[in-house]
Design an enzyme around this catalytic site. Structure first.
Site, PDB file in Angstrom:
ATOM      1  N   PRO A  26       0.797  -1.229   0.000  1.00 26.03           N
ATOM      2  CA  PRO A  26       0.000   0.000   0.000  1.00 26.03           C
ATOM      3  C   PRO A  26       0.819   1.264   0.000  1.00 26.03           C
ATOM      4  O   PRO A  26       0.262   2.354   0.037  1.00 26.03           O
ATOM      5  CB  PRO A  26      -0.797  -0.119   1.307  1.00 26.03           C
ATOM      6  CG  PRO A  26       0.076  -0.914   2.209  1.00 26.03           C
ATOM      7  CD  PRO A  26       0.812  -1.876   1.313  1.00 26.03           C
ATOM      8  N   HIS A  27       2.150   1.191  -0.030  1.00 26.69           N
ATOM      9  CA  HIS A  27       2.977   2.379   0.108  1.00 26.69           C
ATOM     10  C   HIS A  27       3.451   2.919  -1.229  1.00 26.69           C
ATOM     11  O   HIS A  27       4.328   3.747  -1.272  1.00 26.69           O
ATOM     12  CB  HIS A  27       4.184   2.068   0.996  1.00 26.69           C
ATOM     13  CG  HIS A  27       3.790   1.528   2.327  1.00 26.69           C
ATOM     14  ND1 HIS A  27       3.195   2.305   3.290  1.00 26.69           N
ATOM     15  CD2 HIS A  27       3.890   0.281   2.853  1.00 26.69           C
ATOM     16  CE1 HIS A  27       2.965   1.575   4.367  1.00 26.69           C
ATOM     17  NE2 HIS A  27       3.376   0.343   4.122  1.00 26.69           N
ATOM     18  N   LYS A  28       2.919   2.431  -2.312  1.00 28.90           N
ATOM     19  CA  LYS A  28       3.350   2.912  -3.620  1.00 28.90           C
ATOM     20  C   LYS A  28       2.869   4.343  -3.843  1.00 28.90           C
ATOM     21  O   LYS A  28       1.718   4.670  -3.606  1.00 28.90           O
ATOM     22  CB  LYS A  28       2.797   1.999  -4.705  1.00 28.90           C
ATOM     23  CG  LYS A  28       3.364   2.300  -6.088  1.00 28.90           C
ATOM     24  CD  LYS A  28       2.899   1.272  -7.072  1.00 28.90           C
ATOM     25  CE  LYS A  28       3.490   1.529  -8.448  1.00 28.90           C
ATOM     26  NZ  LYS A  28       3.037   0.536  -9.430  1.00 28.90           N
ATOM     27  N   VAL A  29       3.771   5.218  -4.274  1.00 31.87           N
ATOM     28  CA  VAL A  29       3.435   6.619  -4.495  1.00 31.87           C
ATOM     29  C   VAL A  29       2.663   6.741  -5.793  1.00 31.87           C
ATOM     30  O   VAL A  29       3.128   6.320  -6.850  1.00 31.87           O
ATOM     31  CB  VAL A  29       4.705   7.476  -4.535  1.00 31.87           C
ATOM     32  CG1 VAL A  29       4.358   8.924  -4.818  1.00 31.87           C
ATOM     33  CG2 VAL A  29       5.456   7.350  -3.215  1.00 31.87           C
ATOM     34  N   THR A  30       1.433   7.300  -5.714  1.00 33.64           N
ATOM     35  CA  THR A  30       0.573   7.364  -6.896  1.00 33.64           C
ATOM     36  C   THR A  30       0.262   8.781  -7.321  1.00 33.64           C
ATOM     37  O   THR A  30      -0.311   8.976  -8.382  1.00 33.64           O
ATOM     38  CB  THR A  30      -0.751   6.622  -6.611  1.00 33.64           C
ATOM     39  OG1 THR A  30      -1.365   7.198  -5.448  1.00 33.64           O
ATOM     40  CG2 THR A  30      -0.492   5.147  -6.361  1.00 33.64           C
TER      41      THR A  30
END
Length: 610
Positions: A26-30
């Site tokens: 869930p920590h992917k920068v979007t």
């Protein structure tokens, strides 16, 4: 059916991790980063300093220009805006705020914007600013409200919102309590929406007193690694640029994992890349007619029917004992999985056990993530303090990503360092040193060479001591990359010629000769014979007629049949090289036109297996 050769992806792991790709989770920068420069345009900002120092407004424009150009190179999809407050004229969306001039709306940086900022630099820039905007009353509340509207008008997803205030006035409203309260209220509203407010306080006569007003405006530090509000004002361009660079660059974690200290006790930590290799950007393919970027798409078709294959229809196989073992993708992932991702503490070792040759790849940085698990910072700080006091490092097992093989790492403590300007040089935390496996350590047989005498060794030590200097990694830039971006900048800004780049990695011969003096000639007299000229070419050896007429033949490498049969039974043909495998195929009459190693091995197994 795809061939499944091996599950070892160590090289791919190193490349991906150093490029800063995010792990699955869930920590992917979007979203995009968003930065607004809010600059004071009062008359005090245009007063020049003593000894020919530039004005605060000129220094601010230099810093803004550097951020614009850096963003174009590093992250061109981020959004930037430039807003002036305390102006005589007004220009903002719907013109609802007086004495607020929006010079640039929130948008991606480009060459036109860099040229606009360049026009505001120097004496001509100050004159242009006076003609365009002027200096008038100040209402920081209206300026903050205008910036809030700029954020709300953006329909894109924003990952990080930051507002930088540049001013040399510690009491912008001149003691007007009503305006001070309105500004504090609006700043609180902005901070509640996720906007981080930073102050770049500039030098003024008598000093800048933050406690008068701005201590209630600025956001608290996001974590312990940030110093938050800087008490000392900036009086030099270099200090201002350093502070702006430290604030505008968002620290993004390569991964966020758990550090397991014991059974049932874990803390949340983030993995950060302290430094990465700078590379020139790759070429982008464009469509010839519209100049739009072209995207490539790969599809897999059935070789016999020509039908499109879905990812769920593609399987992987491995030939073992003349049988093709077919596996589902989930089964392959299950075989690759060793354990869950994270760091597991094994024990502690004294720092003397960590040798220089244990360094096999660039280290990464470990820092606690308080937002993930409460109490992580406190326990992490205690662990860091005790490791530093006892001069030990923590030995851990590290699995960086799902289905990646484990690594043994050393967590080396690092203390916080602050320079004279109260800016952080090195943050507190652990450096993750990747340790080699036993197979990585080899015993080499050095070639027999003449040994230097002790007099020669002592003379060379004296030379080395004369040439020593304190190394700083930020003092040496890659000249190829620098020239590349200067050329792009000159083309984008319609400059007559690119700026000259200084090659900092070239040795300073004159300075070296001055330091060494006669030591070089003394060393040559000790090592080389008299009248020796190292630049002269050695005389070419004459070839005999017999050697010129005889063609050299490569020796064939043949393996006995019993030895090859034993390797087939043991499944160790993979240790042989491709030329040896080709020679074995010719030796035993195996007709093949393949050149890949695995296909040659399969052909030999089919021919020789019982």
């Amino acid at each position: 059916m795809a061939e499944w050769n091996t599950y070892s992806r160590q090289e791919d792991e190193d490349e991906e991790e150093m490029e800063g790709e995010q792990a699955d989770g869930p920590h992917k920068v979007t979203g995009r980063d968003c930065l607004v420069f809010l600059v004071d345009a009062s008359k005090e900002m245009f007063i020049k300093g003593g000894d020919g120092c530039p004005s605060n407004f000129d220094m601010t424009m230099h810093a803004v220009r550097n951020v614009y150009t850096n963003k174009i190179i590093s992250s061109h999809r981020d959004l930037l805006a430039l807003v002036f407050y305390g102006t005589e004229k007004s220009k903002n969306p719907r013109n609802s705020f007086k004495h607020v001039y929006v010079y640039h709306d929130l948008d991606e940086p480009g060459a036109k914007r860099v040229q606009d900022v360049d026009a505001l630099r120097g004496d001509k820039g100050a004159q242009l600013a006076a003609e365009t905007m002027g200096s008038g009353e100040t209402s920081l509340s209206d300026a903050l409200w205008c910036c809030a509207n700029l954020y709300s008008d953006i329909k894109l997803r924003l990952s990080h919102k930051r507002l930088m205030i540049f001013t040399c006035r510690d009491a912008p409203h001149g003691g007007n309590g009503a305006k001070d309260r309105q500004a504090r209220t609006k700043a609180s509203d902005l901070k509640e929406t996720g906007v981080v407010i930073d102050l770049m306080n500039l030098m003024k006569p008598g000093g800048f007193d933050i406690s008068l007003f701005f201590c209630d405006i600025v956001s608290p530090p996001e974590d312990d690694s940030e110093l938050g509000l800087q008490l000392d004002p900036c009086d030099k361009l270099e200090d201002l640029q350093k502070r702006v660079r430290a604030k505008e660059q968002k620290k993004r974690a390569l991964a966020r994992l758990c550090l397991c200290l014991s059974e049932g006790l874990s803390i949340a930590v983030g993995i950060y890349a302290a430094a990465t290799t700078a590379r020139k950007p790759g070429a982008i393919r464009l469509f010839r007619e519209s100049n739009e970027p072209v995207r490539s798409k790969t599809r897999t078709f059935h070789t016999q029917t020509g039908s499109l294959l879905l990812p769920s229809e593609i399987k992987k196989a491995q030939v073992y004992g003349k049988k093709q073992i077919v596996m589902e993708r989930d089964e392959v992932d299950a075989i690759k999985k060793f354990d869950d991702t994270g760091l597991c503490l094994i024990g502690f070792k004294p720092m003397e056990k960590l040798k220089l040759h244990h360094h096999i790849r660039p280290a990464v940085f470990l820092y606690p993530e308080e937002d993930e698990v409460k109490g992580s910072s406190c326990l992490f700080s205690a662990l860091l303090k005790k490791c530093g006091e006892r001069n030990v490092f923590a030995l851990c097992r590290y699995i960086s990503r799902r289905n990646y093989p484990p690594r043994f790492v050393a967590l080396v403590p690092q203390r916080e360092e602050i320079d004279e300007g109260k800016a952080q040089i090195t943050p507190p935390g652990f450096n993750i040193i990747y340790l080699p496996y036993a197979d990585d350590l080899r015993t080499l047989d050095p070639p027999l060479c003449p040994l230097a005498s002790q007099v020669q060794v002592d003379k060379m030590k004296e030379i080395i001591s004369k040439l020593r200097f304190k190394y700083r990694r930020d003092a040496f830039e890659n000249p190829v990359i620098q020239q590349h971006y200067r050329n792009l900048e000159a083309m984008a800004l319609d400059m007559m010629a690119p700026e000259d780049t200084e090659d900092l990695i070239m040795p300073k011969v004159d300075q070296i000769d001055h330091r060494l003096g006669l030591l070089v000639q003394e060393f040559k007299d000790l090592v080389y014979p008299a009248n020796y000229n190292p630049e002269s070419k050695p005389a070419a050896k004459r070839k005999t007629v017999e050697s010129r007429g005889r063609a050299e033949k490569k020796a064939k490498v043949e393996l006995p049949e019993d030895e090859l049969m034993a390797m087939v039974k043991a499944g160790t043909l993979g240790k042989l090289t491709v030329p040896v495998l080709k020679e074995a195929c010719k030796q035993f009459g195996v007709s093949t036109t393949e050149t890949k190693k695995q296909e040659l091995i399969n052909a030999l197994i089919l021919r020789l297996a019982p």
